[in-house]
Design a protein around this motif. Structure first.
Motif, PDB file in Angstrom:
ATOM      1  N   GLU A   1       0.860  -1.413  -0.159  1.00  0.00           N
ATOM      2  CA  GLU A   1      -0.263   0.036   0.117  1.00  0.00           C
ATOM      3  C   GLU A   1       1.242   1.575  -0.072  1.00  0.00           C
ATOM      4  O   GLU A   1       1.332   1.138   0.640  1.00  0.00           O
TER       5      GLU A   1
ATOM      6  N   ARG B   1      -4.589   8.292   4.316  1.00  0.00           N
ATOM      7  CA  ARG B   1      -4.877   7.936   2.991  1.00  0.00           C
ATOM      8  C   ARG B   1      -4.661   6.590   2.518  1.00  0.00           C
ATOM      9  O   ARG B   1      -2.896   6.696   2.497  1.00  0.00           O
ATOM     10  N   THR B   2      -4.504   5.581   1.907  1.00  0.00           N
ATOM     11  CA  THR B   2      -3.966   4.322   1.000  1.00  0.00           C
ATOM     12  C   THR B   2      -4.238   4.018  -0.501  1.00  0.00           C
ATOM     13  O   THR B   2      -5.007   4.587  -0.391  1.00  0.00           O
ATOM     14  N   LEU B   3      -3.781   3.970  -0.658  1.00  0.00           N
ATOM     15  CA  LEU B   3      -3.890   2.947  -2.480  1.00  0.00           C
ATOM     16  C   LEU B   3      -3.581   2.278  -2.127  1.00  0.00           C
ATOM     17  O   LEU B   3      -2.214   2.159  -2.174  1.00  0.00           O
ATOM     18  N   LYS B   4      -3.840   0.754  -2.530  1.00  0.00           N
ATOM     19  CA  LYS B   4      -3.467  -0.805  -2.679  1.00  0.00           C
ATOM     20  C   LYS B   4      -2.473  -0.528  -4.197  1.00  0.00           C
ATOM     21  O   LYS B   4      -2.791   0.411  -5.451  1.00  0.00           O
TER      22      LYS B   4
ATOM     23  N   PRO C   1     -10.670  -3.004  -3.989  1.00  0.00           N
ATOM     24  CA  PRO C   1     -11.862  -2.233  -2.682  1.00  0.00           C
ATOM     25  C   PRO C   1     -11.143  -1.451  -2.046  1.00  0.00           C
ATOM     26  O   PRO C   1      -9.958  -1.606  -1.219  1.00  0.00           O
ATOM     27  N   GLY C   2     -11.252  -0.335  -1.865  1.00  0.00           N
ATOM     28  CA  GLY C   2     -10.199   0.920  -0.594  1.00  0.00           C
ATOM     29  C   GLY C   2      -9.824   1.587  -1.751  1.00  0.00           C
ATOM     30  O   GLY C   2      -8.959   2.597  -0.950  1.00  0.00           O
ATOM     31  N   ASN C   3      -9.679   1.406  -3.240  1.00  0.00           N
ATOM     32  CA  ASN C   3      -8.804   2.296  -4.200  1.00  0.00           C
ATOM     33  C   ASN C   3      -9.483   3.285  -4.128  1.00  0.00           C
ATOM     34  O   ASN C   3      -9.657   3.822  -5.189  1.00  0.00           O
ATOM     35  N   THR C   4     -11.129   3.456  -3.954  1.00  0.00           N
ATOM     36  CA  THR C   4     -11.981   4.735  -4.069  1.00  0.00           C
ATOM     37  C   THR C   4     -11.511   5.678  -3.075  1.00  0.00           C
ATOM     38  O   THR C   4     -12.464   5.456  -1.834  1.00  0.00           O
TER      39      THR C   4
END
Length: 238
Positions: free
Chosen positions: A145, A155-158, A222-225
């Motif tokens: 991430e 915030r995080t982006l995979k 999932p989680g990247n919006t």
């Protein structure tokens, strides 16, 4: 290639590097003329900003986060027009640079941004299934991430890791699909030994499937919006 072709390729590479530099032209998210904001409230920029003769005078509280000349701003300060490169602008707000400018006596503020971040690798690659642009679901291998702060929040982006070490994330944000494409790709250079990298949304780009239906592109995992607008990088087809 001919000499002319070689020269063009070199020019094109230099041009691409220039416009996509951390504070290059693609980093500009807005030019705000103070005359358009009689109450002094510029969208997404804290404090109150007013023209005063030969300067701009912002009134900002320390809690809002801006710094001037590297020191927290608390109260008022007079700012003449910035004359140097964007990265040396006097006012900073995290990774953003707020450039004071004047044109024919009209004062304004330009908002450039680039966000420092860190890559947190997983212990081992994780593969999840995500929908693709052709309607099928496929595996997407994620290496870790990218962690950064934006809009006052962590915030995080995979991200996946490319064969050359670069990081690749598929993301969407609050305006995706609203006049622009529904998601974008974001690449970054390989993190350094301490995991440091740059989350530079100025380099966000449309995926290949934005240009032709024949490409197969994965949707954001999932989680990247992100729950905020990212008004930088490529957003719409010309």
């Amino acid at each position: 290639m001919t000499d002319a072709s070689d020269q063009w390729e070199q020019w094109h590479e230099r041009r691409t590097e220039t416009v996509s530099a951390p504070y290059g032209p693609l980093a500009l998210t807005g030019t705000h003329w103070l005359a358009d904001y009689p109450d002094g409230r510029i969208p997404d920029i804290p404090g109150s900003w007013a023209a005063d003769g030969d300067a701009v005078v912002p009134t900002v509280a320390t809690a809002d986060g801006p710094t001037v000349d590297g020191r927290p701003l608390d109260g008022r300060v007079r700012l003449e027009a910035d004359t140097g490169p964007v990265e040396s602008a006097r006012v900073a707000l995290g990774g953003r640079r707020l450039v004071v400018l004047v044109r024919e006596g009209v004062w304004g503020v330009r908002d450039h941004w680039s966000v420092p971040g860190r890559f947190a690798p997983y212990g081992e690659s994780r593969t999840g299934r995500v929908p693709n642009a052709d309607g099928r679901s496929r595996g997407l291998a994620l290496a870790g991430e990218r962690v950064f702060e934006l809009g006052g929040e962590r915030r995080t982006l995979k991200a996946a890791r490319q064969p050359d070490g670069r990081l690749w994330a598929v993301f969407a944000e609050s305006t995706s699909g609203d006049g622009g494409f529904r998601f974008r790709f974001l690449y970054a250079e390989a993190p350094d030994a301490e995991g440091l990298t740059t989350v530079d949304f100025n380099r966000a780009q449309l995926p290949p499937c934005a240009f032709a239906d024949h490409f197969v592109c994965p949707f954001p995992p999932p989680g990247n919006t992100l729950g905020l607008a990212i008004p930088a990088g490529e957003r719409t087809l010309l």
